[in-house]
Enzyme design. Structure first.
Site, mmCIF file in Angstrom:
data_model
loop_
_atom_site.group_PDB
_atom_site.id
_atom_site.type_symbol
_atom_site.label_atom_id
_atom_site.label_comp_id
_atom_site.label_asym_id
_atom_site.label_seq_id
_atom_site.Cartn_x
_atom_site.Cartn_y
_atom_site.Cartn_z
ATOM 1 N N LYS A 51 44.941 96.350 14.171
ATOM 2 C CA LYS A 51 45.163 95.671 15.454
ATOM 3 C C LYS A 51 44.073 96.048 16.465
ATOM 4 C CE LYS A 51 47.343 94.490 19.378
ATOM 5 N NZ LYS A 51 46.816 95.468 20.284
ATOM 6 N N VAL A 60 50.678 94.229 12.323
ATOM 7 C CA VAL A 60 52.037 93.678 12.235
ATOM 8 C C VAL A 60 52.194 92.663 13.358
ATOM 9 C CG1 VAL A 60 54.506 94.213 12.332
ATOM 10 C CG2 VAL A 60 52.915 95.829 11.264
ATOM 11 N N HIS A 66 56.888 100.536 18.418
ATOM 12 C CA HIS A 66 57.390 99.275 17.882
ATOM 13 C C HIS A 66 57.096 99.231 16.382
ATOM 14 C CE1 HIS A 66 53.187 98.134 17.948
ATOM 15 N NE2 HIS A 66 53.128 98.271 19.260
ATOM 16 N N MET A 116 50.365 105.895 21.808
ATOM 17 C CA MET A 116 50.640 106.063 23.239
ATOM 18 C C MET A 116 52.118 105.790 23.527
ATOM 19 S SD MET A 116 47.224 104.984 25.237
ATOM 20 C CE MET A 116 47.449 103.227 25.169
ATOM 21 N N HIS A 140 53.648 100.442 15.098
ATOM 22 C CA HIS A 140 53.518 101.897 14.959
ATOM 23 C C HIS A 140 54.279 102.391 13.721
ATOM 24 C CE1 HIS A 140 53.216 101.511 19.535
ATOM 25 N NE2 HIS A 140 52.072 102.057 19.199
ATOM 26 N N SER A 186 52.485 94.725 20.324
ATOM 27 C CA SER A 186 51.776 95.632 21.223
ATOM 28 C C SER A 186 52.779 96.160 22.234
ATOM 29 C CB SER A 186 50.660 94.859 21.949
ATOM 30 O OG SER A 186 50.235 95.585 23.087
ATOM 31 N N SER A 187 52.617 97.420 22.617
ATOM 32 C CA SER A 187 53.518 97.979 23.633
ATOM 33 C C SER A 187 53.427 97.170 24.916
ATOM 34 C CB SER A 187 53.153 99.436 23.921
ATOM 35 O OG SER A 187 53.123 100.177 22.725
ATOM 36 N N GLY A 244 45.832 101.371 13.062
ATOM 37 C CA GLY A 244 46.099 99.957 12.845
ATOM 38 C C GLY A 244 44.844 99.105 12.986
HETATM 39 P P1 AMP Z 1 48.772 102.501 20.634
HETATM 40 O O1 AMP Z 1 50.085 103.164 20.872
HETATM 41 O O2 AMP Z 1 48.702 101.096 21.145
HETATM 42 O O3 AMP Z 1 47.605 103.364 21.074
HETATM 43 O O4 AMP Z 1 48.626 102.352 19.059
HETATM 44 C C1 AMP Z 1 48.742 103.475 18.212
HETATM 45 C C2 AMP Z 1 48.350 103.066 16.810
HETATM 46 O O5 AMP Z 1 49.204 102.017 16.361
HETATM 47 C C3 AMP Z 1 46.909 102.534 16.712
HETATM 48 O O6 AMP Z 1 46.324 102.971 15.489
HETATM 49 C C4 AMP Z 1 47.125 101.043 16.722
HETATM 50 O O7 AMP Z 1 46.081 100.321 16.099
HETATM 51 C C5 AMP Z 1 48.417 100.923 15.920
HETATM 52 N N1 AMP Z 1 49.070 99.650 16.222
HETATM 53 C C6 AMP Z 1 49.410 99.167 17.440
HETATM 54 N N2 AMP Z 1 49.929 97.922 17.323
HETATM 55 C C7 AMP Z 1 49.911 97.614 16.002
HETATM 56 C C8 AMP Z 1 50.292 96.473 15.241
HETATM 57 N N3 AMP Z 1 50.798 95.390 15.813
HETATM 58 N N4 AMP Z 1 50.114 96.503 13.898
HETATM 59 C C9 AMP Z 1 49.580 97.608 13.300
HETATM 60 N N5 AMP Z 1 49.191 98.719 13.964
HETATM 61 C C10 AMP Z 1 49.358 98.729 15.294
#
Ligand code: AMP
Length: 288
Positions: free
Chosen positions: A150, A177, A34, A30, A37, A186-187, A148
């Site tokens: 996460k 991470v 960071h 999304m 990602h 986290s974003s 992730g």
């Molecule tokens: P998002 O942008 O939050 O929807 O995350 C996109 C992808 O990045 C998803 O597969 C998340 O699980 C992964 N992700 C987000 N934060 C982390 C993190 N701290 N460590 C590893 N993967 C992450």
């Protein structure tokens, strides 16, 4: 690096990469990228994939318009990040492009995997995730796709949707991470003030307390859950949502801990909803 705005462009770009002999590695995000990602992009690079990053704040997985509007966005910087990480293409559709008919008439609904935790506390969220991931995987075609740990329940839902609905993708799980103090990247962390940022470490501290209890021999899930809840409860800037011990494959609460489990926590810190989780393996204790 190609910047793609339409589903048709994504389909043809993926087909062109494949016919040039590449294996595609899809990293669905999304945005507000960071190091978490980037670890997924790096895992895909290590596997020799041509990386396609999608950046789409999916309205279908947000319950409230306010949360959707508040979600951090920084497309300019995300594109430079993807370019520097060696991505072959970035897909950045609008909501109208992804859902041309508006609200979809058919969605992908997780069954038992979506019953608890995020499924129970964010109605519609996992359906929104499963639906957009299905669309992305269908558009890209044969690929590896990186997720992730996460977002552990999301990862398990995606694994099962690929298996249960015969989607042609291999799902690769990547470790969480963290910041040096344990906070999972986290974003949404960008929305925290300094005191809230400090309070947010309680999520990881709660998971560590749960792991400590299991490693010290605790085998009753309720006792481990109350250890975790206590850590969340004493942090006044935080409103706990859940602290659970789950079967790691079925994402169902368990009573007795007799093998690998997943500890899962969620809490609100000010306006920000944070989640975290940890795998713990309790070897069966034959003396008990
Ligand atoms: P998002 O942008 O939050 O929807 O995350 C996109 C992808 O990045 C998803 O597969 C998340 O699980 C992964 N992700 C987000 N934060 C982390 C993190 N701290 N460590 C590893 N993967 C992450």
């Amino acid at each position: 690096m190609d910047v793609l705005g339409t589903r048709a462009e994504l389909r043809s770009s993926a087909a062109a990469l494949r016919s040039a002999g590449a294996n595609i590695g899809l990293v669905a995000t999304m945005g507000s990228l960071h190091a978490g990602h980037l670890s997924l992009v790096e895992a895909a690079n290590r596997n020799g994939d041509s990386v396609v990053v999608s950046i789409f704040v999916n309205p279908l997985q947000f319950a409230s318009g306010t949360d959707l509007e508040a979600y951090p966005r920084d497309l300019g910087s995300d594109l430079s990040t993807c370019e520097a990480a060696g991505a072959a293409a970035v897909f950045t559709p609008t909501a109208e492009e992804m859902y041309p008919e508006g609200e979809p008439g058919v969605v992908v609904v997780p069954a038992s995997l979506g019953k608890h935790y995020e499924g129970a506390s964010r109605p519609g969220h996992l359906e929104g995730v499963a639906t957009v991931v299905t669309k992305l995987l269908n558009l890209v075609g044969t690929c590896r796709s990186y997720f992730g740990e996460k977002d552990y329940q999301q990862l398990m839902v995606v694994r099962r949707l690929v298996a249960d609905l015969d989607v042609d993708a291999a799902i690769v799980a990547c470790p969480t991470v963290r910041e040096p103090d344990g906070l999972a990247l986290s974003s949404r962390n960008a929305l925290l003030g300094a005191k809230q940022r400090a309070a947010a470490t309680a999520l990881y501290r709660a998971l560590e307390a749960g792991r400590g209890a299991i490693e010290a021999g605790e085998r009753e899930a309720w006792a481990v859950e109350s250890e975790m809840s206590h850590v969340l409860d004493i942090e006044s800037r935080l409103v706990p949502i859940y602290a659970g011990v789950a079967d790691p494959a079925r994402l169902m609460p368990i009573d007795e801990i007799a093998g690998p489990v997943r500890l899962l926590v969620a809490a609100e810190v000010g306006p920000v909803r944070l989640i975290d989780n940890l795998g713990v393996d309790a070897a069966p204790d034959l003396d008990r």
